[in-house]
Design a protein around this motif. Structure first.
Motif, PDB file in Angstrom:
ATOM      1  N   ASP A  44       7.649 -11.440  -7.851  1.00  0.00           N
ATOM      2  CA  ASP A  44       9.006 -11.238  -7.338  1.00  0.00           C
ATOM      3  C   ASP A  44       9.981 -10.803  -8.429  1.00  0.00           C
ATOM      4  OD1 ASP A  44       8.936 -13.768  -8.501  1.00  0.00           O
ATOM      5  OD2 ASP A  44       9.931 -14.770  -6.847  1.00  0.00           O
ATOM      6  N   GLY A  45       9.589 -10.853  -9.679  1.00  0.00           N
ATOM      7  CA  GLY A  45      10.414 -10.292 -10.741  1.00  0.00           C
ATOM      8  C   GLY A  45      10.586  -8.796 -10.570  1.00  0.00           C
ATOM      9  N   LEU A  46       9.640  -8.160  -9.885  1.00  0.00           N
ATOM     10  CA  LEU A  46       9.755  -6.744  -9.545  1.00  0.00           C
ATOM     11  C   LEU A  46      10.298  -6.564  -8.131  1.00  0.00           C
ATOM     12  CD1 LEU A  46       8.853  -3.785 -10.643  1.00  0.00           C
ATOM     13  CD2 LEU A  46       7.224  -4.007  -8.788  1.00  0.00           C
ATOM     14  N   SER A  47       9.649  -7.190  -7.149  1.00  0.00           N
ATOM     15  CA  SER A  47       9.983  -6.919  -5.745  1.00  0.00           C
ATOM     16  C   SER A  47      11.375  -7.394  -5.340  1.00  0.00           C
ATOM     17  CB  SER A  47       8.938  -7.534  -4.814  1.00  0.00           C
ATOM     18  OG  SER A  47       8.858  -8.936  -4.979  1.00  0.00           O
ATOM     19  N   ASP A  48      11.941  -8.369  -6.047  1.00  0.00           N
ATOM     20  CA  ASP A  48      13.304  -8.819  -5.725  1.00  0.00           C
ATOM     21  C   ASP A  48      14.376  -7.874  -6.265  1.00  0.00           C
ATOM     22  OD1 ASP A  48      12.389 -11.013  -4.356  1.00  0.00           O
ATOM     23  OD2 ASP A  48      12.966 -12.490  -5.872  1.00  0.00           O
ATOM     24  N   TYR A  49      13.993  -6.963  -7.144  1.00  0.00           N
ATOM     25  CA  TYR A  49      14.971  -6.098  -7.798  1.00  0.00           C
ATOM     26  C   TYR A  49      14.781  -4.607  -7.504  1.00  0.00           C
ATOM     27  CZ  TYR A  49      16.351 -10.302 -10.165  1.00  0.00           C
ATOM     28  OH  TYR A  49      16.807 -11.574 -10.402  1.00  0.00           O
ATOM     29  N   VAL A  50      13.579  -4.208  -7.222  1.00  0.00           N
ATOM     30  CA  VAL A  50      13.291  -2.799  -6.970  1.00  0.00           C
ATOM     31  C   VAL A  50      13.018  -2.628  -5.477  1.00  0.00           C
ATOM     32  CG1 VAL A  50      11.742  -0.877  -7.531  1.00  0.00           C
ATOM     33  CG2 VAL A  50      12.348  -2.532  -9.300  1.00  0.00           C
ATOM     34  N   THR A  51      13.773  -1.757  -4.839  1.00  0.00           N
ATOM     35  CA  THR A  51      13.620  -1.555  -3.395  1.00  0.00           C
ATOM     36  C   THR A  51      12.366  -0.747  -3.096  1.00  0.00           C
ATOM     37  OG1 THR A  51      14.826   0.544  -3.319  1.00  0.00           O
ATOM     38  CG2 THR A  51      16.142  -1.496  -3.139  1.00  0.00           C
ATOM     39  N   CYS A  52      11.945  -0.799  -1.848  1.00  0.00           N
ATOM     40  CA  CYS A  52      10.788  -0.004  -1.430  1.00  0.00           C
ATOM     41  C   CYS A  52      11.047   1.483  -1.635  1.00  0.00           C
ATOM     42  CB  CYS A  52      10.441  -0.298   0.030  1.00  0.00           C
ATOM     43  SG  CYS A  52       9.652  -1.906   0.250  1.00  0.00           S
ATOM     44  N   THR A  53      12.265   1.929  -1.366  1.00  0.00           N
ATOM     45  CA  THR A  53      12.607   3.341  -1.574  1.00  0.00           C
ATOM     46  C   THR A  53      12.476   3.721  -3.045  1.00  0.00           C
ATOM     47  OG1 THR A  53      14.104   3.310   0.318  1.00  0.00           O
ATOM     48  CG2 THR A  53      14.425   5.078  -1.279  1.00  0.00           C
ATOM     49  N   GLU A  54      12.929   2.841  -3.934  1.00  0.00           N
ATOM     50  CA  GLU A  54      12.798   3.109  -5.367  1.00  0.00           C
ATOM     51  C   GLU A  54      11.331   3.112  -5.783  1.00  0.00           C
ATOM     52  OE1 GLU A  54      17.033   1.257  -6.953  1.00  0.00           O
ATOM     53  OE2 GLU A  54      15.367  -0.121  -6.489  1.00  0.00           O
ATOM     54  N   MET A  55      10.532   2.210  -5.215  1.00  0.00           N
ATOM     55  CA  MET A  55       9.097   2.207  -5.505  1.00  0.00           C
ATOM     56  C   MET A  55       8.468   3.525  -5.058  1.00  0.00           C
ATOM     57  SD  MET A  55       7.718  -1.553  -4.513  1.00  0.00           S
ATOM     58  CE  MET A  55       8.650  -3.017  -4.856  1.00  0.00           C
ATOM     59  N   GLU A  56       8.806   3.967  -3.850  1.00  0.00           N
ATOM     60  CA  GLU A  56       8.273   5.234  -3.339  1.00  0.00           C
ATOM     61  C   GLU A  56       8.630   6.387  -4.265  1.00  0.00           C
ATOM     62  OE1 GLU A  56       8.366   4.299   1.461  1.00  0.00           O
ATOM     63  OE2 GLU A  56      10.080   5.292   0.521  1.00  0.00           O
ATOM     64  N   ASP A  57       9.888   6.444  -4.684  1.00  0.00           N
ATOM     65  CA  ASP A  57      10.352   7.534  -5.557  1.00  0.00           C
ATOM     66  C   ASP A  57       9.588   7.554  -6.875  1.00  0.00           C
ATOM     67  OD1 ASP A  57      12.196   8.229  -3.598  1.00  0.00           O
ATOM     68  OD2 ASP A  57      13.907   7.307  -4.635  1.00  0.00           O
TER      69      ASP A  57
ATOM     70  N   ARG B  50       0.869  -1.172   0.000  1.00  0.00           N
ATOM     71  CA  ARG B  50       0.000   0.000   0.000  1.00  0.00           C
ATOM     72  C   ARG B  50       0.907   1.223   0.000  1.00  0.00           C
ATOM     73  NH1 ARG B  50      -1.978   1.472   5.139  1.00  0.00           N
ATOM     74  NH2 ARG B  50      -0.136   2.745   5.037  1.00  0.00           N
ATOM     75  N   TYR B  51       0.728   2.080  -0.995  1.00  0.00           N
ATOM     76  CA  TYR B  51       1.466   3.329  -1.093  1.00  0.00           C
ATOM     77  C   TYR B  51       0.524   4.443  -0.652  1.00  0.00           C
ATOM     78  CZ  TYR B  51       3.749   7.367  -3.192  1.00  0.00           C
ATOM     79  OH  TYR B  51       4.328   8.591  -3.399  1.00  0.00           O
ATOM     80  N   ARG B  52       0.962   5.204   0.345  1.00  0.00           N
ATOM     81  CA  ARG B  52       0.134   6.294   0.871  1.00  0.00           C
ATOM     82  C   ARG B  52       1.031   7.473   1.239  1.00  0.00           C
ATOM     83  NH1 ARG B  52      -3.667   4.684   5.622  1.00  0.00           N
ATOM     84  NH2 ARG B  52      -5.026   4.116   3.893  1.00  0.00           N
ATOM     85  N   LYS B  53       0.746   8.612   0.636  1.00  0.00           N
ATOM     86  CA  LYS B  53       1.432   9.869   0.969  1.00  0.00           C
ATOM     87  C   LYS B  53       2.947   9.730   1.011  1.00  0.00           C
ATOM     88  CE  LYS B  53      -2.440  11.810   3.478  1.00  0.00           C
ATOM     89  NZ  LYS B  53      -2.930  12.386   4.716  1.00  0.00           N
ATOM     90  N   GLY B  54       3.510   9.073  -0.005  1.00  0.00           N
ATOM     91  CA  GLY B  54       4.962   8.971  -0.110  1.00  0.00           C
ATOM     92  C   GLY B  54       5.591   7.772   0.575  1.00  0.00           C
ATOM     93  N   ASP B  55       4.803   6.987   1.303  1.00  0.00           N
ATOM     94  CA  ASP B  55       5.339   5.821   2.014  1.00  0.00           C
ATOM     95  C   ASP B  55       4.731   4.539   1.471  1.00  0.00           C
ATOM     96  OD1 ASP B  55       6.971   7.217   3.925  1.00  0.00           O
ATOM     97  OD2 ASP B  55       5.140   7.750   4.998  1.00  0.00           O
ATOM     98  N   ILE B  56       5.580   3.526   1.305  1.00  0.00           N
ATOM     99  CA  ILE B  56       5.095   2.222   0.851  1.00  0.00           C
ATOM    100  C   ILE B  56       5.228   1.224   1.992  1.00  0.00           C
ATOM    101  CG2 ILE B  56       7.237   1.290  -0.120  1.00  0.00           C
ATOM    102  CD1 ILE B  56       5.309   0.525  -2.585  1.00  0.00           C
ATOM    103  N   LYS B  57       4.239   0.361   2.116  1.00  0.00           N
ATOM    104  CA  LYS B  57       4.219  -0.640   3.187  1.00  0.00           C
ATOM    105  C   LYS B  57       3.789  -1.972   2.582  1.00  0.00           C
ATOM    106  CE  LYS B  57       1.411  -1.777   7.240  1.00  0.00           C
ATOM    107  NZ  LYS B  57       0.252  -1.369   8.028  1.00  0.00           N
TER     108      LYS B  57
ATOM    109  N   LEU C  18       6.599   6.036  -7.554  1.00  0.00           N
ATOM    110  CA  LEU C  18       5.162   6.266  -7.353  1.00  0.00           C
ATOM    111  C   LEU C  18       4.857   7.720  -6.996  1.00  0.00           C
ATOM    112  CD1 LEU C  18       4.191   2.943  -5.559  1.00  0.00           C
ATOM    113  CD2 LEU C  18       3.576   3.657  -7.882  1.00  0.00           C
ATOM    114  N   ALA C  19       5.849   8.455  -6.510  1.00  0.00           N
ATOM    115  CA  ALA C  19       5.657   9.874  -6.159  1.00  0.00           C
ATOM    116  C   ALA C  19       5.763  10.803  -7.367  1.00  0.00           C
ATOM    117  CB  ALA C  19       6.685  10.281  -5.105  1.00  0.00           C
ATOM    118  N   LEU C  20       6.181  10.269  -8.505  1.00  0.00           N
ATOM    119  CA  LEU C  20       6.355  11.115  -9.692  1.00  0.00           C
ATOM    120  C   LEU C  20       5.011  11.706 -10.139  1.00  0.00           C
ATOM    121  CD1 LEU C  20       8.829   8.899 -11.747  1.00  0.00           C
ATOM    122  CD2 LEU C  20       9.348  11.036 -10.535  1.00  0.00           C
ATOM    123  N   PRO C  21       5.049  12.906 -10.722  1.00  0.00           N
ATOM    124  CA  PRO C  21       3.811  13.566 -11.152  1.00  0.00           C
ATOM    125  C   PRO C  21       3.347  13.136 -12.541  1.00  0.00           C
ATOM    126  CG  PRO C  21       5.643  15.045 -11.475  1.00  0.00           C
ATOM    127  CD  PRO C  21       6.206  13.781 -10.853  1.00  0.00           C
ATOM    128  N   SER C  22       3.326  11.841 -12.798  1.00  0.00           N
ATOM    129  CA  SER C  22       2.828  11.342 -14.082  1.00  0.00           C
ATOM    130  C   SER C  22       1.691  10.370 -13.798  1.00  0.00           C
ATOM    131  CB  SER C  22       3.957  10.670 -14.874  1.00  0.00           C
ATOM    132  OG  SER C  22       4.525   9.619 -14.148  1.00  0.00           O
TER     133      SER C  22
END
Length: 150
Positions: free
Chosen positions: A100-113, A28-35, A115-119
């Motif tokens: 896991d093809g995504l989650s094993d390679y992309v960190t939560c911080t990278e996901m947050e960054d 769940r991504y909410r207000k810049g944080d992913i959990k 998902l925060a983009l204005p597109s």
């Protein structure tokens, strides 16, 4: 053929419910944080929860691809992990379901960054897939998102 299953439902009170079988993940991504809101049903997750291995060791463990329940296993019925998250889906939330093809390679911080983009959400999901490929993912990359803009 065997497969994992991740599903999410939002009830009439906007409460999030999840179902998981295997090692795909829900976030769940909410207000810049992913959990992470799902629990992987894998050997390395069990070892991690027991304290036998570290978070870092999970990614490179020799048995990282051993999952317990799967859909389509003829020898055992899967035991879905069904949860009422006791959380409300709020405006701006994104539920991300991925393999896991995504989650094993992309960190939560990278996901947050990303998902925060204005597109738009589709372009952000494409960026996540592209990043996983750039970081060496050779596994299948499946990603689905549910967002609340109402």
């Amino acid at each position: 053929m065997q497969a994992t299953l991740c599903a999410v439902a939002i009830d009439e009170n906007d409460v999030i419910h999840t179902i998981n079988v295997g090692d795909s993940r829900m976030y769940r991504y909410r207000k810049g944080d992913i959990k992470q809101i799902s629990r992987e049903q894998s050997l390395v997750q069990l070892l991690y929860e027991e304290g036998t291995i570290t978070e870092a060791e999970k990614k490179s463990h020799v048995h990282r691809n051993i999952i317990f329940p799967v859909m389509g296993n003829n020898s055992a019925m899967p035991k879905p992990d069904i949860k009422n998250m006791h959380e409300i889906m709020k405006y701006g939330d994104v539920i991300l379901i991925c393999s896991d093809g995504l989650s094993d390679y992309v960190t939560c911080t990278e996901m947050e960054d990303i998902l925060a983009l204005p597109s738009n959400l589709t372009k952000r999901l494409q960026k996540l897939v592209k990043l996983a490929i750039e970081k060496g993912s050779k596994d299948n990359i499946t990603i689905v998102a549910l967002c609340c803009y109402e």
